[in-house]
Each structure stands twice: as C-alpha cells, then as structure tokens.
Design a protein around this motif. Structure first.
Motif, PDB file in Angstrom:
ATOM      1  N   ASN A  79      -5.734  -4.203  11.128  1.00  0.00           N
ATOM      2  CA  ASN A  79      -5.597  -3.624   9.795  1.00  0.00           C
ATOM      3  C   ASN A  79      -5.391  -2.108   9.842  1.00  0.00           C
ATOM      4  O   ASN A  79      -5.727  -1.401   8.897  1.00  0.00           O
ATOM      5  CB  ASN A  79      -6.845  -3.942   8.955  1.00  0.00           C
ATOM      6  CG  ASN A  79      -6.986  -5.425   8.700  1.00  0.00           C
ATOM      7  OD1 ASN A  79      -6.013  -6.160   8.697  1.00  0.00           O
ATOM      8  ND2 ASN A  79      -8.217  -5.869   8.512  1.00  0.00           N
ATOM      9  N   SER A  80      -4.836  -1.633  10.928  1.00  0.00           N
ATOM     10  CA  SER A  80      -4.595  -0.203  11.090  1.00  0.00           C
ATOM     11  C   SER A  80      -3.136   0.044  11.456  1.00  0.00           C
ATOM     12  O   SER A  80      -2.473  -0.824  12.036  1.00  0.00           O
ATOM     13  CB  SER A  80      -5.503   0.390  12.176  1.00  0.00           C
ATOM     14  OG  SER A  80      -6.863   0.191  11.861  1.00  0.00           O
TER      15      SER A  80
ATOM     16  N   TRP B  57      -7.494  -2.941   1.856  1.00  0.00           N
ATOM     17  CA  TRP B  57      -6.834  -3.176   0.571  1.00  0.00           C
ATOM     18  C   TRP B  57      -7.852  -3.255  -0.560  1.00  0.00           C
ATOM     19  O   TRP B  57      -8.880  -3.909  -0.429  1.00  0.00           O
ATOM     20  CB  TRP B  57      -6.013  -4.461   0.660  1.00  0.00           C
ATOM     21  CG  TRP B  57      -5.090  -4.654  -0.478  1.00  0.00           C
ATOM     22  CD1 TRP B  57      -3.858  -4.098  -0.668  1.00  0.00           C
ATOM     23  CD2 TRP B  57      -5.334  -5.479  -1.611  1.00  0.00           C
ATOM     24  NE1 TRP B  57      -3.321  -4.521  -1.824  1.00  0.00           N
ATOM     25  CE2 TRP B  57      -4.201  -5.364  -2.445  1.00  0.00           C
ATOM     26  CE3 TRP B  57      -6.388  -6.276  -2.026  1.00  0.00           C
ATOM     27  CZ2 TRP B  57      -4.105  -6.046  -3.642  1.00  0.00           C
ATOM     28  CZ3 TRP B  57      -6.302  -6.953  -3.217  1.00  0.00           C
ATOM     29  CH2 TRP B  57      -5.163  -6.826  -4.011  1.00  0.00           C
TER      30      TRP B  57
ATOM     31  N   VAL C  93       0.840  -1.185   0.000  1.00  0.00           N
ATOM     32  CA  VAL C  93       0.000   0.000   0.000  1.00  0.00           C
ATOM     33  C   VAL C  93       0.879   1.240   0.000  1.00  0.00           C
ATOM     34  O   VAL C  93       1.866   1.315   0.742  1.00  0.00           O
ATOM     35  CB  VAL C  93      -0.938   0.017   1.237  1.00  0.00           C
ATOM     36  CG1 VAL C  93      -1.750   1.301   1.263  1.00  0.00           C
ATOM     37  CG2 VAL C  93      -1.856  -1.186   1.222  1.00  0.00           C
TER      38      VAL C  93
ATOM     39  N   TYR D  64       0.855   5.285   0.630  1.00  0.00           N
ATOM     40  CA  TYR D  64       0.102   6.414   1.174  1.00  0.00           C
ATOM     41  C   TYR D  64       1.079   7.585   1.305  1.00  0.00           C
ATOM     42  O   TYR D  64       2.086   7.490   2.014  1.00  0.00           O
ATOM     43  CB  TYR D  64      -0.504   6.074   2.529  1.00  0.00           C
ATOM     44  CG  TYR D  64      -1.417   7.164   3.057  1.00  0.00           C
ATOM     45  CD1 TYR D  64      -2.751   7.233   2.655  1.00  0.00           C
ATOM     46  CD2 TYR D  64      -0.945   8.125   3.944  1.00  0.00           C
ATOM     47  CE1 TYR D  64      -3.595   8.232   3.124  1.00  0.00           C
ATOM     48  CE2 TYR D  64      -1.775   9.129   4.408  1.00  0.00           C
ATOM     49  CZ  TYR D  64      -3.099   9.175   4.003  1.00  0.00           C
ATOM     50  OH  TYR D  64      -3.923  10.170   4.459  1.00  0.00           O
TER      51      TYR D  64
ATOM     52  N   THR E  26      -6.583   2.961   1.251  1.00  0.00           N
ATOM     53  CA  THR E  26      -6.182   3.377   2.583  1.00  0.00           C
ATOM     54  C   THR E  26      -6.910   4.667   2.935  1.00  0.00           C
ATOM     55  O   THR E  26      -7.245   5.467   2.057  1.00  0.00           O
ATOM     56  CB  THR E  26      -4.663   3.600   2.671  1.00  0.00           C
ATOM     57  OG1 THR E  26      -4.278   4.575   1.685  1.00  0.00           O
ATOM     58  CG2 THR E  26      -3.913   2.304   2.410  1.00  0.00           C
ATOM     59  N   GLU E  27      -7.127   4.862   4.237  1.00  0.00           N
ATOM     60  CA  GLU E  27      -7.891   6.032   4.664  1.00  0.00           C
ATOM     61  C   GLU E  27      -7.412   6.465   6.037  1.00  0.00           C
ATOM     62  O   GLU E  27      -7.220   5.641   6.946  1.00  0.00           O
ATOM     63  CB  GLU E  27      -9.381   5.693   4.718  1.00  0.00           C
ATOM     64  CG  GLU E  27     -10.263   6.848   5.154  1.00  0.00           C
ATOM     65  CD  GLU E  27     -11.712   6.440   5.297  1.00  0.00           C
ATOM     66  OE1 GLU E  27     -12.549   7.323   5.531  1.00  0.00           O
ATOM     67  OE2 GLU E  27     -11.991   5.226   5.168  1.00  0.00           O
TER      68      GLU E  27
ATOM     69  N   LEU F   3      -4.151   5.144  10.422  1.00  0.00           N
ATOM     70  CA  LEU F   3      -4.338   4.872   9.008  1.00  0.00           C
ATOM     71  C   LEU F   3      -4.956   3.492   8.857  1.00  0.00           C
ATOM     72  O   LEU F   3      -4.357   2.484   9.240  1.00  0.00           O
ATOM     73  CB  LEU F   3      -3.000   4.942   8.271  1.00  0.00           C
ATOM     74  CG  LEU F   3      -3.015   4.803   6.744  1.00  0.00           C
ATOM     75  CD1 LEU F   3      -3.722   6.000   6.120  1.00  0.00           C
ATOM     76  CD2 LEU F   3      -1.584   4.698   6.215  1.00  0.00           C
ATOM     77  N   ASN F   4      -6.173   3.413   8.328  1.00  0.00           N
ATOM     78  CA  ASN F   4      -6.851   2.137   8.099  1.00  0.00           C
ATOM     79  C   ASN F   4      -6.499   1.604   6.715  1.00  0.00           C
ATOM     80  O   ASN F   4      -6.534   2.338   5.726  1.00  0.00           O
ATOM     81  CB  ASN F   4      -8.362   2.301   8.203  1.00  0.00           C
ATOM     82  CG  ASN F   4      -8.850   2.165   9.631  1.00  0.00           C
ATOM     83  OD1 ASN F   4      -8.060   1.930  10.541  1.00  0.00           O
ATOM     84  ND2 ASN F   4     -10.144   2.338   9.843  1.00  0.00           N
ATOM     85  N   ILE F   5      -6.174   0.306   6.649  1.00  0.00           N
ATOM     86  CA  ILE F   5      -5.820  -0.336   5.389  1.00  0.00           C
ATOM     87  C   ILE F   5      -6.946  -1.273   4.994  1.00  0.00           C
ATOM     88  O   ILE F   5      -7.116  -2.348   5.566  1.00  0.00           O
ATOM     89  CB  ILE F   5      -4.499  -1.113   5.509  1.00  0.00           C
ATOM     90  CG1 ILE F   5      -3.372  -0.179   5.957  1.00  0.00           C
ATOM     91  CG2 ILE F   5      -4.144  -1.772   4.183  1.00  0.00           C
ATOM     92  CD1 ILE F   5      -2.059  -0.870   6.184  1.00  0.00           C
TER      93      ILE F   5
END
Length: 395
Positions: A153-154, A170, A134, A136, A173-174, A166-168
């Motif tokens: 997953n963060s 897949w 990922v 970012y 990402t946000e 940061l949340n992943i």
C-alpha cells in the motif's frame, strides 16, 4: 537352612510364582496378564482416540483462518468436516479483506466465497476498474517524479536527488519517508529484503525492506530508517542496479552498472564493510541500461547496454575483466532498450516496437512480440503471470 532371611524368602517365592504363571499362560496360547503386588497402584486407562469429526466446527474454521486461498481450497477436498470449515464465510471474508483491503464487501452478499472467486476471475481477465483513486499534489517547484515503484500500500518515487515513500491509507495519503542522501539525480531505485543487507540487526526486522538507489553523483546508497551506507567505485554516473541480489554462498551480492561501461559487484555481508567491492566486469562499449539476475541460476547476471548488446556473466568466483562473460548477443531494433526482465531461462527485452525473448542457454531469440511500428515508451513485464504491459505513443 535357607540362605535368605524370612522376608526375602517370601519375596523370592512371589517372583517364582509370577514367572510360572507367565510360562503357563504362554504355553496355553494366552497372553499373560501382569501380576501385581497388593501395594502397586492400578494401571491407568489409555485416553480415548479423537478424530476431526470430534472437533467443533468453529475450531476447524478458526484453524482454517490461518491458511491462504490455495490451502483453503485444498482443505475442502479432504473430508466433510474440513469441507464445512473451508466453506465458512468468516474464512473467506478474511481472505477477501487481506487480498483487497480497499474493496467494499456488499452487505447483501449471499456468499463471500463466491464473491472472492468472482473478483479473482475478473482480475485475471482484466475486467475490473481501479478500486482506489487518490489525489496527492506534489510541490510544483520540484522536479517531475520518476522511477515509480509499488510496495503493497505504498508508492516509492524519485524527485531529483530525493527518494520518497507515499503511504496510501484510503481515503488518506501520507508522505512517510524522504531520503536525501545523494547530491545529484537518482537514476535507479530498488527494494531488497533487509535481512539480506548489512543493515540487518535482529529478527524483529526480518519483514522490513531496505532502499537502494543509484545516482549521477557516481555513488550507490543503501538506506533504512535513518541508517545509510555508501558504495563508491564507479568513475562515471551509475545508471543501473540489478533487480535481485546475486547469491554468493551464504551472503548476497549487489550488481551495478554505469556510464563507465563497467559492471561492479558489491558484497552485502557485514564482514565486507570496509572493502565491499568484489569485482569489476569490462566488455560493454556503451553505458549500461539494465541488469537482471537469471531465475534458473542465481549466479548468472544479464546486462544490456544502450546499444542493445546483451551479455551474460558468471559471478561465481569472479575475476575482474571480461573472462567472466559466458554469452552475448546483439538485438537489432529501431530504438534503445526500454525494459528488461528475466524469468526461468528466458530474458525479455523491450526495445523499439518489439518485446524479444532470449534463451539464456543458447543466446538465441525464442520469440518476438511486435506492436506494428508503435514505438514502446514504457514497459512492465510479469512473465510468471504471462502479462506484458506496454505504453506507446498512440495513447
């Protein structure tokens, strides 16, 4: 003359005949049968006894879907019906997706169970590639990220006085959280269960985690979804937070250390809202680098300062001062401590080119892992899995 009316005499005769029948049956060695009046309803037959063999295979597989991998493996050794349910592909498909949500399951896979075992073996033997890649891009005008921490997953990280999440999901990402509660650079980052903090309110929050940060602004912040609590008491920048909460009866205690060479204990109980500071420990001559809670006794706190001096503190009924120190030692190394982690009765410390294990019962070296004059720049330890990951200057 009978002392009873006609109807009552008839009932008495029936009772006498029943008792005589029972006595006769016992005298003959037979079990008596109940003599019922003509008006009594017939006795209900007992329901048939059912076993696991009577249950449908889909029902057993559905029940096995609520178990973990270890329990499913144990289930397969019980009996044939449970073995068939434990080998069901639907059960292992759920286990595979829960364990590796971003890993693609091949369409032509012959058995999901074998695929799970193969993947599990490869990971333990370090024979796998990164399943997620990922990108970012952070704002180049801000400071370099530090204090990275993974939480499912963060990814948590710090940029100056801000802590971000940061949340992943897949392949996307946000940025979901951005805490700017400090006025200066963050020095340490921790995640604790919300139920152990004073911010906990209801059972719907028991799976949530609270963020704890320390800063050079001499404060400690406890944050969760817009709620915040500040702890003040250090006379210099706070440089270390304990990796776990200490146990003090029914409540939990947070330990912090700073450049004022002191260790301070803070109550996480809601009853100590106005006066959370419990005790202050003195004894170190340099700033605190790391704090870790012993695994074999949750009231023991291990501290390490920048001069590589290690001390053990008993936090039960603490008294301010150095009288709570129950052990100390000094590591002779070619550099400052880089990381520290406790597991069972051992404390692992990375400093210079070595990772040293100290027995907290005797405060003596248990083992030393040397990297042959390669200075350790970063280190992460998983003692429970017998894994130590180090980063050195030789790339």
């Amino acid at each position: 003359m009978y002392p009873f009316p006609g109807n009552e005499r008839t009932q008495l005769a029936q009772l006498q005949s029943r008792s005589s029948l029972r006595r006769a049956a016992w005298n003959c060695g037979h079990r008596p049968t109940a003599v019922q009046a003509s008006s009594s309803p017939p006795a209900m037959s007992a329901p048939p006894v059912r076993t696991l063999a009577d249950l449908d295979g889909d029902v057993l597989a559905h029940c096995a879907g609520y178990l973990g991998a270890r329990d499913v493996a144990s289930l397969s050794m019980c009996c044939r019906p449970l073995r068939a349910a434990a080998y069901c592909d639907a059960v292992w498909y759920r286990l595979f997706r829960d364990q590796w949500p971003f890993e693609k399951v091949p369409c032509d896979a012959l058995g999901i169970r074998e695929l799970y075992i193969h993947r599990h073996t490869d990971i333990h033997q370090m024979k796998f590639g990164d399943p997620v890649s990922v990108l970012y891009y952070l704002d180049s005008a801000e400071t370099t990220p530090s204090h990275l921490m993974l939480d499912r997953n963060s990814i948590w990280f710090c940029q100056g006085p801000a802590a971000k999440k940061l949340n992943i999901n897949w392949p996307e990402t946000e940025m979901t959280e951005n805490h700017r509660n400090h006025s200066a650079r963050i020095t340490c980052l921790r995640l604790f269960s919300l139920i152990d903090t004073p911010l906990f309110r209801s059972d719907t929050q028991k799976n949530e985690k609270a963020l704890v940060t320390s800063s050079t602004d001499r404060t400690i912040r406890l944050c969760w979804k817009g709620y915040s609590r500040c702890y003040k008491g250090h006379s210099a920048p706070v440089t270390a937070l304990a990796d776990r909460l200490l146990i003090d009866g029914e409540s939990k205690v947070l330990a912090s250390g700073g450049e004022d060479c002191t260790i301070r204990l803070w109550s996480m109980s809601t009853r100590a809202k106005n006066h959370p500071l419990i005790a202050t420990f003195h004894g170190h001559e340099k700033a605190l680098s790391f704090l870790s809670v012993a695994w074999h006794k949750s009231s023991l706190l291990v501290s390490c300062s920048k001069d590589s001096k290690v001390k053990v503190w008993d936090t039960v009924a603490p008294s301010s001062g150095s009288s709570s120190c129950v052990g100390s030692t000094h590591l002779i190394s070619n550099g400052p401590p880089i990381a520290m982690k406790c597991h069972e009765y051992l404390c692992y410390i990375a400093a210079g080119p070595e990772v040293t294990a100290i027995d907290l019962r005797t405060m003596k070296k248990a083992s030393v892992l040397s990297l042959h004059n390669h200075r350790i720049l970063s280190c992460e330890m998983l003692p429970s899995e017998w894994l130590i990951c180090t980063g050195t200057k030789d790339k």
